[in-house]
Scaffold this active site. Sequence first.
Site, PDB file in Angstrom:
ATOM      1  CG  HIS A  87      46.700  34.758  47.078  1.00 33.79           C
ATOM      2  ND1 HIS A  87      46.592  36.026  46.530  1.00 33.79           N
ATOM      3  CD2 HIS A  87      45.533  34.127  46.788  1.00 33.79           C
ATOM      4  CE1 HIS A  87      45.416  36.128  45.923  1.00 33.79           C
ATOM      5  NE2 HIS A  87      44.760  34.999  46.070  1.00 33.79           N
ATOM      6  CG  ASP A 166      44.827  37.063  36.014  1.00 35.70           C
ATOM      7  OD1 ASP A 166      44.023  36.110  35.917  1.00 35.70           O
ATOM      8  OD2 ASP A 166      44.737  37.934  36.897  1.00 35.70           O
ATOM      9  NE  ARG A 173      38.011  33.389  35.299  1.00 40.15           N
ATOM     10  CZ  ARG A 173      38.733  33.366  36.424  1.00 40.15           C
ATOM     11  NH1 ARG A 173      39.963  33.846  36.438  1.00 40.15           N
ATOM     12  NH2 ARG A 173      38.247  32.840  37.515  1.00 40.15           N
TER      13      ARG A 173
HETATM   14  N1  URA Z   1      41.298  35.952  42.553  1.00 39.72           N
HETATM   15  C1  URA Z   1      42.084  35.977  41.443  1.00 39.72           C
HETATM   16  O1  URA Z   1      43.132  36.590  41.418  1.00 39.72           O
HETATM   17  N2  URA Z   1      41.648  35.291  40.363  1.00 39.72           N
HETATM   18  C2  URA Z   1      40.498  34.598  40.335  1.00 39.72           C
HETATM   19  O2  URA Z   1      40.190  34.000  39.329  1.00 39.72           O
HETATM   20  C3  URA Z   1      39.697  34.585  41.492  1.00 39.72           C
HETATM   21  C4  URA Z   1      40.130  35.268  42.600  1.00 39.72           C
END
Ligand code: URA
Length: 441
Positions: A87, A166, A173
């Site tokens: 990643h 998420d 966020r």
């Molecule tokens: N990439 C992500 O997947 N999450 C984050 O919080 C920041 C970058």
Amino acid sequence: MTAPAFFPQDIIIRKRDGGALSRDEIDFFARGVVDGAFADYQATALLMAIFWRGMTPQETAWLTDAMMRSGDVIDLRDLPGAKVDKHSTGGVGDKVSLILAPLAVACGLKVPMMSGRGLGHTGGTLDKLEAIPGFRVQLGVPEFRAILQRVGCAMIGQTPQVVPADRKLYALRDVTGTVECIPLICASIMSKKLAEGIDSLVLDVKFGRGAFMKKKEDALTLAHAMVEVGRAAGKPVRALLTAMHQPLGRAAGHTTEVVESIECLKGGGPADLMEVTYALTGQMLILGGKARDAAGARQQMEAVVANGSALKVFREMCAAQGGDARVVDDYSLLPTARKKLEIRAGADARGFVSEVDALRCGHAIMALGGGRAAVTDRIDHAVGLADLIKIGEPVAPGARLCTLHANDEARAARAEALIREAVKFTPAPPRQEPLIHDLVQ
Ligand code: URA
């Protein structure tokens, strides 16, 4: 109706006042943002409290685990072979995944990769792959697994069932000023990676003008946090810190990056891009038990590029995901821009290139129509930058700085102005900064 285990306001107050949350409270939060027990306004209050008060390594590991378990966790244990992913925290011209996955498979690994789309000045792997006519990135888990078994790698977008917490938290966020928070970034990235069914993971944590983290110290802190979370989850994780001051390679965009990636697999890749790709893939081979050290890994990788087997895997992955694999031999099958405009240095250009500002280059791609300001924006895959000059190269009046691939003259003019601001010169050769900094493990 049974009483809730917790009241969100109590959890918010504890974090607001600098306390540490328990595992049960964190579980309640991650579940609650998905099932509604934590309202959006309460979740954003807690996110802001975490932003200011931080989280301990233990809280971060619990949050990652709770977010991972908020949806489906892919189980690949029945697939033979080591499953290793990579990643990157993202940058400009970062097409490493397109090269690394076939390379790692040709050396004996399996690479289950869930990637993202570009946002702002940074590009996304899924968008690059979609420049290949027919390439499908939205596959269900059964097809993902079947391609992994047959080809060895598959590259897809996050399915709605994977880490829904998420999806929700990132959206909140994004609009509440709570993105730049190390425990939240760490949990967001690691929950998605750990849900992929991997055995181990390599991270490319970038810092510099074109990266999410501008300062090396912040990148290092994030790298340590993610390695620590991997350890808590029982998955070996290694992170390389890499510089992202100038774009990686000489191409940035979508078609232009696919072409450059294929060139790398044919053995003709630019030195900086190959250095980062070999370093990251080498760490994957070590974690997956295919190489003892970086030198041994490098030999294997060079061999599979030289004998064409890495390129063969790329073709197979393309075909398996519905893409037109003939692009490998015929780049004209990729979306092609109407105009190719060379930007040349002015009469006062003398000496060497001292700077190619990755952020401005990323903005130039956006100006051309190849980027997204909002997640819903459509992008033009044909436009982008190619033949980009690199830091340290000599310049004289008329030297080519880059070739713009453009579909619109007004957009091209804006992009040209940004490229001219991005490239700076110096009379003496500049100090060459290393590309690869620390290894965190
Ligand atoms: N990439 C992500 O997947 N999450 C984050 O919080 C920041 C970058």
